[in-house]
Design an enzyme around this catalytic site. Structure first.
Site, short mmCIF file in Angstrom:
data_model
loop_
_atom_site.label_atom_id
_atom_site.label_comp_id
_atom_site.label_asym_id
_atom_site.label_seq_id
_atom_site.Cartn_x
_atom_site.Cartn_y
_atom_site.Cartn_z
N ASN A 77 16.12 -1.16 4.34
CA ASN A 77 15.81 -1.11 5.77
C ASN A 77 15.83 0.33 6.28
OD1 ASN A 77 15.65 -3.88 5.98
ND2 ASN A 77 17.62 -4.15 6.98
N ARG A 136 1.81 -3.41 7.58
CA ARG A 136 2.43 -2.22 6.98
C ARG A 136 3.06 -2.52 5.61
NH1 ARG A 136 5.87 -0.14 11.07
NH2 ARG A 136 4.08 1.06 11.81
N HIS A 160 -1.91 -11.00 14.16
CA HIS A 160 -0.56 -11.38 13.73
C HIS A 160 -0.33 -12.88 13.86
CE1 HIS A 160 4.00 -11.26 14.07
NE2 HIS A 160 3.78 -10.55 12.97
N ARG A 175 17.37 -11.09 17.03
CA ARG A 175 17.91 -10.66 15.74
C ARG A 175 18.08 -9.15 15.66
NH1 ARG A 175 13.63 -11.01 11.73
NH2 ARG A 175 13.41 -8.76 12.03
N HIS A 188 13.69 -15.43 11.90
CA HIS A 188 12.34 -14.92 12.10
C HIS A 188 11.52 -15.74 13.10
CE1 HIS A 188 8.15 -13.77 10.79
NE2 HIS A 188 8.72 -12.58 10.79
#
Length: 718
Positions: A62, A412, A442, A571, A599
């Site tokens: 991350n 990405r 998306h 989150r 998610h």
């Protein structure tokens, strides 16, 4: 947890905050808080040891991505003299300074966590980079491995006028050696190819791992025959990895292929160096690699924390979570696996990863071989390196179906893989569309048109997650299956928007960004505010990954001031400052970090009735509350009106997230996060979902075997 700087503390109690710093948190600093929460799980004694190591590795990967994208962007802004402030009023220069300071703290914490876990792993007979345990037999095996598997792959290169300083790839690992022969000193570089393992495991009952750089140093004399090795040092490089595409690009595919090549040569953002690196070697690295704004990190433990993921693969089930087998919805089984029959009976929702992603794959597979299916349309944002969905689309095209795939090239770090998939689909006869140059597609949409009863019926899948078989096993997402003709027509409008720029100015049920999704959410929030001012029950429950859009945050502040009780499960990044008197005292924010990565997006509005209620307005969505999602991406907001599905999303999924107190963190008004106190009623939403099937997936079994229902407890939201 880290707290916000003093200047970010809100105004005195009772005063409505006015300055940007008092109203909003900084996006970059909020993200670092999120990664700190991920790292905290590596210290969580509730988790098995190798799972804790996994969290440490995730925090490392991350942070790498954050540096390569977000920090690189800040450095670029500073270099260009840009002073446009962020939502909280910080200039790029100030953000960069504060971010790098926090990054240093986080890296130190990662290394300290690694040292602690390494000792625990040794007690569990997993030894890492432990030279003391390399006995004569292990040494012989390592030497043989080095000579047969490593030497032929690596290439030592002298650094002198005849051998210029080589290019070092992004995330590249290497070593510099100072060597001497006949009184003459020379610097040699060895770059570690990505094909080599990060750690080498020595065969044996006890696990013994040696890092690849330690292995090369151990046998350096085998590389440099006739030289004396006087010093050495390992290093790792991170580069700017963002891709910028100009709006006037004439060929998007060719432009992206060129951009991917340029990304590999982006400017250096961070140089990691072994603490014991030879001083001359370190000076050479700094001279050749660093630019103004780039940072240097020196460590005495491990370069590239993300590489620990290889050790997590060690075959030690006693040190991992108990295996979990996702369920296949009983509703589909009741129809002998015929998804179209199950959807035709009534809509249902699949809750991943607790319910199998195979349902989504089977939706496309069955369509590919069904002689009644005439057309398939599918959006693809991230599909992974091995995708059954792609294979099914290829099969459908080969079977003569009309197949359209919207492949997003701007996902990405998946750009290259998506180009590969697009090429494969086109060769099979699929009509491949790349969407917009300046917007990302998306939305997670698939539609199947089937010939039935003398006409056509459209079946839809509308999800919150990607069509990705790997992430579907660890990300929590919602897959909505429906044959509602209104949603079918709306899905067709979305695809026409992306493929032919035919803007869906009017939809029947869906809200679509960047057309009307923002405005629809405004209407819903304003409706709750009106109810609050009228003294009616007024509440908003929402679950998302990030919230950073200033206008949307302001709308929520206005609703809070009108008496709306707002409970958010966010989150990651949260620029909204909760619990501030006169501004957001009716807003609570929590974050859930656990075995699965949250998610799915849910937005629920009380609609004049106490929550939870069958009359609440409930939506699932592909969109977070970020400006990019609302204004620069094609997204969908799906209303849920089927009674059982409505109950599942609101009173099972959303409520369980609010009730969770075992994996939750609460955001305070000063920017710090506090781990929830389980008290006398501990509740883990992940465990609950693993043990309890979803409502709409039960089918007829609901009548004889009720799913345990949850009840909102006082104080559940903090």
């Amino acid at each position: 947890m880290t707290t916000a700087p003093r200047e970010d503390i809100p105004a005195e109690q009772g005063e409505a905050p006015q300055s940007p710093a008092e109203r909003y948190f900084n996006r970059e600093l909020s993200w670092l808080e999120f990664n700190d929460r991920v790292l905290e799980e590596a210290c969580n004694a509730d988790f098995p040891l190798l799972e804790r190591l996994r969290f440490l590795s995730i925090s490392g990967s991350n942070l790498d991505e954050f540096l390569m994208i977000r920090v690189a962007g800040l450095i670029g802004q500073v270099q260009r003299g840009i002073e446009t402030p962020s939502i909280d009023g910080r200039t790029p220069a100030r953000q960069l300074s504060e971010v790098l300071e926090r990054v240093d703290v986080l890296i130190d914490k990662q290394q300290a966590t690694w040292r602690a876990l390494r000792d625990m792993l040794a007690e569990a007979e997993i030894h890492i980079a432990d030279d003391e345990r390399v006995d004569a037999e292990a040494h012989r095996w390592l030497k043989d491995f080095f000579l047969t598997e490593v030497v032929s792959v690596i290439t030592p290169q002298a650094i002198d006028p005849a051998h210029p300083f080589p290019f070092i790839a992004n995330e590249g690992l290497g070593l510099l050696f100072n060597v001497r022969r006949d009184g003459e000193e020379l610097v040699e570089m060895v770059l570690v190819p990505s094909a080599l393992p990060r750690f080498v495991r020595v065969p044996g009952d006890e696990a013994l791992y040696i890092s690849i750089e330690s292995l090369i140093v151990r046998f350096a004399h085998q590389l440099f025959h006739g030289f004396e090795v006087c010093g050495h040092g390992a290093f790792r490089v991170l580069r700017d990895s963002d891709i910028e595409i100009e709006e006037e690009a004439e060929d998007l595919v060719r432009t992206f292929r060129s951009a991917i090549q340029r990304r590999r040569r982006g400017q250096v953002i961070q140089l990691e160096i072994d603490e014991n690196c030879d001083p001359a070697a370190e000076a050479l690295l700094r001279e050749k690699l660093l630019i103004p704004g780039a940072t240097t990190v020196k460590t005495d433990t491990l370069l590239g924390i993300s590489g620990l993921a290889e050790i997590v693969a060690e075959d030690r089930p006693d040190l991992k979570f108990e295996p979990f087998q996702p369920r296949y919805p009983e509703r589909v089984r009741e129809h002998d696996g015929d998804l179209f029959a199950a959807i035709r009976e009534k809509p249902f929702i699949v809750h991943h990863p607790y319910e199998s992603f195979d349902v989504v794959v089977d939706f496309v597979r069955q369509a590919a071989v069904d002689p009644q299916v005439v057309a398939i349309k599918q959006s693809l944002y991230r599909a992974g390196s091995q995708s059954a969905v792609i294979e099914a689309l290829v099969q459908a095209a080969e079977n003569g179906k009309s197949v359209t795939a919207v492949v997003e090239l701007k996902a990405r770090f998946d750009e290259e893989q998506n180009l590969i998939w697009a090429n494969k689909l086109e060769r099979a006869g699929v009509q491949v569309i790349y969407g917009f140059v300046d917007w990302k597609t998306h939305a997670k949409l698939a539609m199947v048109v089937r010939r039935e009863d003398g006409g056509f019926r459209t079946y839809c899948h509308m999800g919150t997650g990607n069509y990705h078989p790997v992430t579907a096993k660890i990300y929590t997402d919602l897959s909505y299956f429906t044959a509602d003709p209104r949603l079918g027509r709306d899905a067709g409008r979305v695809f026409n928007f992306v493929t032919g720029y035919v803007q869906p100015n009017k939809t029947e049920l869906l809200a679509v960004s960047p057309v009307n999704l923002r405005e629809r959410l405004y209407e819903l929030i304003e409706g709750e505010a009106a109810n609050g001012r009228a003294g009616k029950p007024a509440a908003i429950w929402a679950k998302m990954n990030q919230i950073t859009d200033r206008e949307m945050i302001d709308k929520l502040y206005e609703a809070s001031q009108a008496g709306v009780q707002i409970q958010l499960v966010v989150r990651g990044i949260c620029d909204l400052r909760p619990g501030v008197p006169g501004m957001s005292e009716n807003i609570t924010v929590k974050s859930i970090i656990g075995r699965f990565l949250e998610h799915g997006r849910i937005y629920a509005f009380a609609n004049g009735h106490a929550m939870p209620s069958s009359r609440a307005l409930v939506f699932t969505s592909s969109a977070d509350l970020m400006t990019r999602n609302l204004d620069r991406r094609v997204e969908h907001l799906v209303p849920i009106d089927n009674h059982t599905v409505h109950d599942q999303v609101l009173e099972q999924v959303m409520l369980a997230n609010l009730l969770d107190n075992r994996r939750s963190w609460f955001l305070d008004s000063d920017g710090s996060y506090t781990r929830a106190d389980p008290g006398e009623q501990p509740f883990n939403c992940h465990v609950y979902f693993m043990n309890n099937p979803s409502l709409s997936g039960r089918g007829g079994a609901l009548e004889s075997d009720r799913v345990p229902r949850l009840a909102l407890r006082k104080g559940a939201a903090g």
